[in-house]
Design a protein around this motif. Sequence first.
Motif, PDB file in Angstrom:
ATOM      1  N   UNK A   1       0.827  -1.202   0.000  1.00  0.00           N
ATOM      2  CA  UNK A   1       0.000   0.000   0.000  1.00  0.00           C
ATOM      3  C   UNK A   1       0.867   1.260   0.000  1.00  0.00           C
ATOM      4  N   UNK A   2       1.972   1.225   0.740  1.00  0.00           N
ATOM      5  CA  UNK A   2       2.879   2.374   0.771  1.00  0.00           C
ATOM      6  C   UNK A   2       3.370   2.718  -0.624  1.00  0.00           C
ATOM      7  N   UNK A   3       3.749   1.694  -1.387  1.00  0.00           N
ATOM      8  CA  UNK A   3       4.221   1.922  -2.747  1.00  0.00           C
ATOM      9  C   UNK A   3       3.119   2.484  -3.634  1.00  0.00           C
ATOM     10  N   UNK A   4       1.912   1.994  -3.449  1.00  0.00           N
ATOM     11  CA  UNK A   4       0.792   2.489  -4.255  1.00  0.00           C
ATOM     12  C   UNK A   4       0.488   3.948  -3.934  1.00  0.00           C
ATOM     13  N   UNK A   5       0.536   4.300  -2.658  1.00  0.00           N
ATOM     14  CA  UNK A   5       0.296   5.692  -2.267  1.00  0.00           C
ATOM     15  C   UNK A   5       1.377   6.592  -2.859  1.00  0.00           C
ATOM     16  N   UNK A   6       2.624   6.165  -2.760  1.00  0.00           N
ATOM     17  CA  UNK A   6       3.728   6.923  -3.358  1.00  0.00           C
ATOM     18  C   UNK A   6       3.484   7.156  -4.849  1.00  0.00           C
ATOM     19  N   UNK A   7       3.027   6.122  -5.543  1.00  0.00           N
ATOM     20  CA  UNK A   7       2.811   6.208  -6.977  1.00  0.00           C
ATOM     21  C   UNK A   7       1.744   7.204  -7.387  1.00  0.00           C
ATOM     22  N   UNK A   8       0.838   7.533  -6.466  1.00  0.00           N
ATOM     23  CA  UNK A   8      -0.178   8.540  -6.766  1.00  0.00           C
ATOM     24  C   UNK A   8       0.449   9.911  -7.009  1.00  0.00           C
ATOM     25  N   UNK A   9       1.578  10.172  -6.361  1.00  0.00           N
ATOM     26  CA  UNK A   9       2.209  11.483  -6.424  1.00  0.00           C
ATOM     27  C   UNK A   9       3.438  11.507  -7.324  1.00  0.00           C
TER      28      UNK A   9
END
Length: 268
Positions: free
Chosen positions: A208-216
């Motif tokens: 999930x951390x990687x996915x959140x990072x990818x949003x930005x």
Amino acid sequence: MEHRGVDPYGYFEREGALGKVQERFRGVVAAARERTGEAFGRRLHSAYLYGSVPRGAARPGRSDLDLLLALHHEPSAEDRDTAEVLARGLDEEFEEIDGVGLLLYGKDTLLSEAEQFDLGWFLACLCTPLLGADLAEHLPRYRPDGLLARETNGDLAERLPAWRATAQAATTPEEYRRLSRSFARQLVRTGFTLVMPRWGGWTSDLTESAEVFGLYYPERAAQMRGAAAVALDPVADPAVLRAYIEDLGPWLADEYTARHGTKSPRSA
């Protein structure tokens, strides 16, 4: 709005609990509690679990057991030897875990002003009380803001030279796997805290951390997803380490410094 690990006022909620420990891991947790008390006796102020086990997300035979011990005094060489024996014994006896990570600090350090937004936050928000009085009662409440981002992971640039030296010294597949796991975990967590204030919440889940990072940072999203995968399933590929220390790591360190500044220096 999704929960994102904060209460209605925007403060972090403690993410783990003993009640979340899966049945398969209850035996090793009980042993850790008993043996920690026996090993340290009156030297121990309190003990805590952190990581996937108290979050209820551990994988049998794949996840490690993570402990933080707070002593009444600063740790001595004898204390560190005791901790090493404790960790090794748990790892060897319980096949449910793949390694034991054990952090050892004096309680005054954990409660110090210098560590309030690093180790203090870590204990108050990411650690689950296992034994003794909870030091979190003496710490403030925390929000996912820029100050926290800076003080938790604003030192990646300082860490990279040591990463390079360690990677260059590695020669065996086991060393490569261990380093790929360690570097990938730190990069994913740093990537997440880079964007944490904008996202407005917290997660310790690496995927999930990687996915959140990818949003930005969509241009780096694939790299961070790959790092999250390696953090969970390490690889014995030196090329992966080179990519971390020559590309993703330096870029992330520069972007972090530009957005949040660098971590406050600690006294020697």
